[in-house]
Design an enzyme around this catalytic site. Structure first.
Site, PDB file in Angstrom:
ATOM      1  N   THR A   9       0.887  -1.133   0.015  1.00  0.00           N
ATOM      2  CA  THR A   9       0.057   0.091   0.004  1.00  0.00           C
ATOM      3  C   THR A   9       0.836   1.242  -0.010  1.00  0.00           C
ATOM      4  OG1 THR A   9      -0.111  -0.051   2.475  1.00  0.00           O
ATOM      5  CG2 THR A   9      -1.988  -1.259   1.296  1.00  0.00           C
ATOM      6  N   MET A  11       3.921   4.247  -1.499  1.00  0.00           N
ATOM      7  CA  MET A  11       4.163   4.563  -2.855  1.00  0.00           C
ATOM      8  C   MET A  11       4.961   3.586  -3.608  1.00  0.00           C
ATOM      9  SD  MET A  11       4.812   8.633  -2.157  1.00  0.00           S
ATOM     10  CE  MET A  11       4.598   9.078  -3.873  1.00  0.00           C
ATOM     11  N   VAL A  12       5.902   3.002  -3.250  1.00  0.00           N
ATOM     12  CA  VAL A  12       6.818   2.063  -4.108  1.00  0.00           C
ATOM     13  C   VAL A  12       5.901   0.798  -4.226  1.00  0.00           C
ATOM     14  CG1 VAL A  12       8.778   0.725  -4.321  1.00  0.00           C
ATOM     15  CG2 VAL A  12       9.047   3.288  -3.676  1.00  0.00           C
ATOM     16  N   ARG A  97      21.833  -4.112   1.215  1.00  0.00           N
ATOM     17  CA  ARG A  97      22.760  -3.818   0.232  1.00  0.00           C
ATOM     18  C   ARG A  97      24.275  -3.824   0.548  1.00  0.00           C
ATOM     19  NH1 ARG A  97      19.449   1.754  -0.423  1.00  0.00           N
ATOM     20  NH2 ARG A  97      17.555   1.052  -1.498  1.00  0.00           N
ATOM     21  N   CYS A 126      17.863   4.345  -5.118  1.00  0.00           N
ATOM     22  CA  CYS A 126      17.363   5.027  -6.441  1.00  0.00           C
ATOM     23  C   CYS A 126      18.353   5.863  -7.114  1.00  0.00           C
ATOM     24  CB  CYS A 126      15.884   5.820  -6.100  1.00  0.00           C
ATOM     25  SG  CYS A 126      16.082   6.660  -4.691  1.00  0.00           S
ATOM     26  N   GLN A 153      16.842  15.748  -5.410  1.00  0.00           N
ATOM     27  CA  GLN A 153      15.908  14.392  -5.155  1.00  0.00           C
ATOM     28  C   GLN A 153      14.381  14.636  -4.969  1.00  0.00           C
ATOM     29  OE1 GLN A 153      19.592  11.920  -3.442  1.00  0.00           O
ATOM     30  NE2 GLN A 153      17.486  11.198  -2.868  1.00  0.00           N
ATOM     31  N   GLY A 157      10.731  10.458  -3.299  1.00  0.00           N
ATOM     32  CA  GLY A 157      11.686   9.510  -2.358  1.00  0.00           C
ATOM     33  C   GLY A 157      11.404   9.437  -0.833  1.00  0.00           C
ATOM     34  N   LYS A 206      25.597   6.312   0.674  1.00  0.00           N
ATOM     35  CA  LYS A 206      24.973   5.237   0.122  1.00  0.00           C
ATOM     36  C   LYS A 206      25.696   5.136  -1.523  1.00  0.00           C
ATOM     37  CE  LYS A 206      20.449   4.840   2.170  1.00  0.00           C
ATOM     38  NZ  LYS A 206      18.966   5.330   2.085  1.00  0.00           N
ATOM     39  N   HIS A 235      14.407  11.949  -9.722  1.00  0.00           N
ATOM     40  CA  HIS A 235      15.582  12.374  -9.147  1.00  0.00           C
ATOM     41  C   HIS A 235      16.534  12.920 -10.405  1.00  0.00           C
ATOM     42  CE1 HIS A 235      14.283  10.887  -5.402  1.00  0.00           C
ATOM     43  NE2 HIS A 235      15.372  10.015  -5.008  1.00  0.00           N
ATOM     44  N   ASN A 308      12.239   8.100  -9.718  1.00  0.00           N
ATOM     45  CA  ASN A 308      13.192   7.374  -8.548  1.00  0.00           C
ATOM     46  C   ASN A 308      12.176   6.151  -8.191  1.00  0.00           C
ATOM     47  OD1 ASN A 308      11.791  10.021  -7.858  1.00  0.00           O
ATOM     48  ND2 ASN A 308      11.682   8.946  -5.824  1.00  0.00           N
TER      49      ASN A 308
HETATM   50  C1  2RA Z   1      15.218   9.007  -0.937  1.00  0.00           C
HETATM   51  N1  2RA Z   1      16.671   7.379  -2.041  1.00  0.00           N
HETATM   52  O1  2RA Z   1      15.056   9.540  -2.068  1.00  0.00           O
HETATM   53  C2  2RA Z   1      15.866   7.704  -0.856  1.00  0.00           C
HETATM   54  C3  2RA Z   1      14.943   6.774  -0.516  1.00  0.00           C
HETATM   55  N2  2RA Z   1      13.816   6.523  -1.475  1.00  0.00           N
HETATM   56  O2  2RA Z   1      14.802   9.504   0.189  1.00  0.00           O
END
Ligand code: 2RA
Length: 331
Positions: A9, A11-12, A97, A126, A153, A157, A206, A235, A308
């Site tokens: 449920t 967003m992703v 990861r 992303c 971004q 996200g 990351k 992004h 993203n």
């Molecule tokens: C962001 N990459 O954009 C991170 C997690 N989706 O906040």
């Protein structure tokens, strides 16, 4: 294939279901999993209703694949439980990861390392995915020495609460609940939390670490600044790349144009360059503003944009699942 979507449920999660349907993934059953408050509700997939179940029920249903987008804590706790019953987990959180026992996959770059023994597969961050889609073909040709990336971004996200602040709709929403400051008409150099030791944010760390694992390159130096901007489509990244060797700009564009999943949009004469607004809903990584760095030999600048939620998350995860099915690594 019986597919569990954990975080169905969110967003992703919702984009994952959309992408599975769009790509006609070979599914016999969808098992939607969400938080306690959603259990019993239903989601629609290919015009059929599926009831949301608990995590434990989903484990006991032994899906072939479980695609997670439910945060790192949930993944840490539940991914091993799915793996124990033979399910292959594709996890979109940062939990696995950098685990040496878990592959970190962008299918166009390193899906070839996957085996039937891989039961927890990590989906990269992303902003990492769109970056390495451009770096990899260039590194293979010229050898990359150093990368400097600044990101812009999208609020998507962060999640739906943040999106509601995009247009200044902060009535009834506590701005501090999402960001430390309002994002409307603003830019925050603060994605994820700050790392006490380095002063980098986790998002920036990351970006400095994940590409080396994906591209299997230890000596490539990367530094990053991640910025949140009031944008919804995707992004954007301003990237400076220094190579070991000189390059031909025309050949750079050709290498990128030939890279599966990358589209070059680059013509100053016609104001052609990638933009987040136009990347929304698309699965490609768009690159433009490709030009020599006039201050440094063997270096170039470029601008990279991607949705993203799609290639940066859902589509990449589904492409990993497609690879597993195609190469008979699941089911
Ligand atoms: C962001 N990459 O954009 C991170 C997690 N989706 O906040």
């Amino acid at each position: 294939m019986r597919i569990a979507v954990v975080g169905a449920t969110g967003m992703v999660g919702r984009v994952m279901l959309q992408v599975l349907e769009e790509r006609n993934f070979p599914i016999t059953e969808i098992i939607p999993v969400a938080s306690e408050r959603s259990i019993g509700k239903t989601i629609e997939y290919k015009e059929k209703e599926y009831k949301i179940v608990s995590m434990q029920d989903a484990v006991e249903m032994r899906p072939d694949i479980a695609i997670f987008s439910a945060g790192g804590e949930t993944s840490k706790q539940w991914a091993p439980k799915f793996a124990e019953v033979g399910t292959t987990v594709i996890d979109n959180s940062s939990a696995w990861r950098m685990d040496p026992n878990c592959p970190l996959i962008v299918p166009e770059i390193n899906a070839d390392i996957l085996t039937t023994n891989d039961k927890i597969i990590a989906n990269p961050n992303c902003s990492t995915i769109q970056l390495v889609m451009v770096l990899n073909p260039l590194h293979k040709k010229y050898g990359i020495k150093r990368v400097v990336v600044s990101t812009y971004q999208s609020v998507t996200g962060t999640g739906k609460d943040a999106v509601e602040q995009l247009n200044g709709e902060i009535e009834g929403r506590d701005v501090a609940k999402v960001y430390p400051y309002q994002i409307f008409k603003n830019a925050l150099p603060h994605c994820d939390v700050f790392d006490e030791e380095t002063g980098y944010t986790k998002e920036e760390l990351k970006l400095t670490r994940e590409p080396r694992k994906i591209m299997r390159v230890e000596e490539m130096n990367i530094t990053a600044t991640a910025v949140r901007v009031p944008v919804q489509g995707g992004h954007s990244e301003s990237v400076n790349i220094e190579f070991e060797n000189d390059f031909d700009l025309g050949e750079v564009r050709k290498l990128l144009a030939e890279q599966e999943g990358v589209i070059v949009q680059d013509n100053p004469d016609t104001n052609t360059y990638p933009m987040a607004f136009y990347s929304e809903g698309k699965d490609d990584v768009f690159v433009g503003r490709i030009r020599r760095d006039l201050s440094q030999p063997n270096a170039l600048n470029c601008w990279i944009v991607a949705d993203n939620l799609r290639k940066g998350a859902a589509t990449n995860a589904v492409q990993i699942a497609e690879y597993l099915v195609k190469h008979k690594l699941v089911g």
